[in-house]
Design an enzyme around this catalytic site. Structure first.
Site, mmCIF file in Angstrom:
data_model
loop_
_atom_site.group_PDB
_atom_site.id
_atom_site.type_symbol
_atom_site.label_atom_id
_atom_site.label_comp_id
_atom_site.label_asym_id
_atom_site.label_seq_id
_atom_site.Cartn_x
_atom_site.Cartn_y
_atom_site.Cartn_z
ATOM 1 N N ASP B 117 -4.061 7.758 5.403
ATOM 2 C CA ASP B 117 -4.056 6.415 4.839
ATOM 3 C C ASP B 117 -5.441 5.853 4.527
ATOM 4 O OD1 ASP B 117 -1.314 6.320 4.775
ATOM 5 O OD2 ASP B 117 -1.106 5.301 6.688
ATOM 6 N N TYR B 198 4.672 0.525 4.274
ATOM 7 C CA TYR B 198 4.063 0.210 5.562
ATOM 8 C C TYR B 198 3.055 -0.912 5.423
ATOM 9 C CZ TYR B 198 5.753 3.424 9.084
ATOM 10 O OH TYR B 198 6.524 4.048 10.019
#
Lengths: 275, 434
Positions: B117, B198
């Site tokens: 990420d 997310y």
């Protein structure tokens, strides 16, 4: 996945639409999973980006127990502007100046942008990590470019005090996050590609009949993809040496469309699949 | 007097446990967070960061924290020049030159998909606006995000109650019963990043007792695309049809210390082992190992590390140090770099991300922290903390997913001669009573 999965962040209308899609497409979602499965589990992110009214309303309905929260005075500080010294956020003016200094130096004739033009593709700018920096330290900025001519990452370290490029470093095989422009180019390639059939189909279903022709119809987030950084081979060995991008894809003000299995190679303009 | 001493010892022994609530409570929704004067102070030391506005806060107990901040496209929130000034310290005590995330690796148990990420997307690139209701009583700061080409309201600075600082039923100088108790508080600094479905909160709590808590919270939604079979997923929704795929969040933090203003610091590892039987209980013996070269280490029973100042001592003439307090972690053993719990490397400016480190100035050195841990002598140590959370979804994790947190703490060890929160009436009780 169930009827209970209401999302308080969305407006009523959007929520209803998302749930309708979920009902109508959930069965089909499994079937098209092999292409690009539209799974309307989530409501539009756009809803929460539309301002505090929507968000604050959602928060209060979702958190009835937090009566004391949010009642204190909140101050807001504007983003810093113009030239700075020492340690702190880069300003827009500083980013523009760093980029301009880096570009002024020019690039070798064989360097190429993502679109194949002479030059290098601008990616990002960040303040140099300097543990010895003090309040008076001139600002130094790392400006990142990608040279598609040689598939290499180029970092120019710019001193905003002197206006000089202090050093240039290059490396192959490393792939920082894609820029917004690269992300749109990747989406354009996927939309046109035969492997984009699932995306096009799901888009049409999600928009009640519209045709997907442009990245502008989507809300996109680009992810760089480097096979060498995965814990298992993904069968896309060129990615890493080449610049490859995956996409989180959402219909603007609509549901997600799963495109994460698709890897768009911006170096050779091909689309591949993980697994 | 004996009574007082026992109480103090018990507190010391329990410190790791006392630290836990700060890590796992959602500080943001607490009612006391809306206490008056929660916004950052006007800063007498505003010039510390240069032209930028620093984060400064004197907490109600008198402890003052100051730091500079910025948002990096990949790393997200970066805190720099973090300094701690307990009530009775004449000057701020510098702790860290830089503290930031260094990776969030998210592989799915199905073996089908994996995300990095920070290095593939970036926590600053995905920073989103924080609204007033999310930052009760605090200050929200906007910042320009180069990749978004936008100003984003990316930083919240606020305060939150910490619960008990201490409690002690005691006697005053005249032999009358006296209860000493206080409530602690934290300076809270966070940003929010939205990566697909997310949403991550990158949060730092700076407590009035000197403890620093780093934590990342994940919320938003489970992946709408990842469903799996028995053993790799857990059924959510009706029946046994939709098995949401289990997955990892391996979060790395990079900590560049500047103890008492110096980058030169020593690293020590402590291990405590059984060493026979005494007359009333087992004997446990604690040994210190100096970590003089780069180290990749695994957690073990009663093992801990501290970074020790070479430039500052407390008034007891003990060198100041900061102890890594680990919480539960399941490290991910399918990558070399996530297979260890902590790394200490010699500082290099181009080593910023624990994996997928793309800085061309580091070309040829490998792209992950395990590769850089190759025996160099440590004179300017950088600590990399890896905290892995293996998330097996449950029904309750459906939309929006309740925030799940993972993190660690840095606790002051001998930074001050006693706790900065010690009430004045007990301030003379330093050391064994004579």
């Amino acid at each position: 996945m169930t009827e209970q999965g209401e999302d308080h962040r969305s407006g009523k209308q959007d929520g209803a639409r998302a749930r309708t899609l979920r009902r109508t497409l959930w069965g089909a979602g499994i079937a098209v999973a092999a292409t690009a499965a539209l799974i309307a589990v989530t409501v539009p992110r756009g809803a929460s980006a539309q301002g505090d009214n929507a968000t604050a309303g959602a928060t209060s309905t979702a958190a009835p127990g937090s009566s004391g929260a949010g009642t204190g005075p909140v101050t807001e500080n504007a983003a810093p502007q113009g030239p700075q010294t020492g340690i702190g956020p880069l300003t827009e003016a500083e980013v523009d100046r760093a980029k301009s200094i880096a570009l002024q130096e020019g690039t070798p004739r064989s360097f190429r942008t993502a679109a194949g033009k002479q030059g290098a593709e601008y990616l990002d700018a960040d303040l140099v990590d300097d543990p010895a920096a003090t309040a008076g330290t001139p600002r130094r900025v790392e400006v990142l470019f990608y040279d598609y001519g040689h598939d290499q990452l180029v970092k120019k370290t710019v001193n905003l005090g002197t206006g000089a490029v202090e050093r240039t470093d290059t490396a192959t095989g490393v792939q920082p996050p894609p820029s917004g422009d690269e992300t749109r180019q990747a989406a354009a390639l996927l939309i046109k590609d035969p492997l984009g059939q699932g995306l096009r189909t799901d888009f049409t279903a999600a928009t009640k009949g519209q045709t997907l022709t442009s990245p502008d119809q989507l809300r996109l987030r680009g992810l760089s993809f480097n096979t060498g950084e995965q814990s298992a081979p993904a069968g896309l060995d060129k990615c890493g040496a080449n610049r490859c991008v995956r996409l989180f894809t959402q219909v603007k003000n609509g549901p997600w469309i799963d495109t994460t299995d698709y890897v768009i190679d911006l170096s050779d303009h091909t689309v591949g699949r993980i697994n | 007097m004996t009574h007082i001493l026992n109480a103090r010892r018990a507190l010391g022994a329990a410190s790791a446990l006392l630290l836990l609530p700060a890590l796992f409570t959602g500080a943001m929704t607490s009612s006391a967070a809306a206490a008056p004067d929660a916004a950052p102070d006007a800063a007498p030391d505003a010039a510390r960061c240069g032209t930028a506005r620093p984060i400064t806060k004197t907490l109600p107990s008198g402890t003052r924290w100051t730091m500079c901040w910025r948002i990096s496209g990949t790393k997200g929130l970066v805190l720099e020049k973090i300094a701690y000034q307990p009530k009775k310290e004449p000057k701020p005590v510098t702790v860290l030159a830089s503290a930031a995330l260094a990776q969030v690796n998210v592989p799915y148990d199905s073996g089908e998909v994996e995300y990095n990420d920070l290095s593939d997307i970036g926590f600053g690139n995905t920073a989103v606006d924080i609204s007033p209701s999310e930052c009760p009583g605090g200050a929200i700061s906007s910042v320009y995000i180069p990749q978004q080409e936008l100003n984003v309201k990316a930083l919240c600075v606020t305060t939150a109650p910490h619960g008990y600082a201490y409690r002690s039923d005691d006697y005053d100088a005249h032999g009358n019963p006296k209860k000493y108790t206080a409530q602690g508080s934290d300076l809270v600094v966070f940003s929010v990043s939205q990566l697909g479905w997310y949403e991550y909160v990158t949060q730092w709590n700076f407590s009035d007792d000197g403890t620093i808590t780093a934590k990342v919270g994940a919320t938003g939604d489970l992946s709408p695309n990842d469903y799996s079979g028995e053993g790799t997923g857990w059924p959510i929704g009706k029946g046994d049809h939709d098995r949401a795929t289990s997955h990892y969040h391996s979060v790395f933090w990079r900590l560049d210390f500047a103890l008492d203003g110096s980058s030169k610091a020593k690293v020590e590892q402590y291990d405590t082992a059984k060493a026979g039987l005494g007359t009333g209980s087992a004997i446990l013996k604690t040994t210190r190992t100096a970590v003089t070269k780069e180290l990749a280490a695994t957690s073990a029973l009663r093992r801990w590390w501290r970074v020790v100042s070479t430039a500052g001592k407390n008034t007891d003439q003990h060198p100041r140090s900061w102890e890594l307090v680990q919480q539960h972690s399941d490290h991910y053993d399918a990558h070399a770099y996530t297979s260890k719990d902590v790394y200490f490397t010699q500082y290099r400016a181009c080593e910023q991300l624990a994996s997928g480190n793309s800085d061309p100035a580091c070309a040829g050195r490998g792209t992950s922290v395990d590769r850089w841990t190759n025996g160099e002598t440590l004179t300017h140590p950088v600590m990399w903390v890896n905290v892995g959370f293996h998330h097996i979804p449950r029904d309750e994790d459906q939309t929006p997913m309740p925030m799940h947190w993972q993190g660690f703490q840095l606790a002051p060890r001998d930074v001050t001669a006693m706790s900065p929160l010690t009430p004045d009436a007990l301030a003379g009780n330093n050391g064994q009573a004579h």
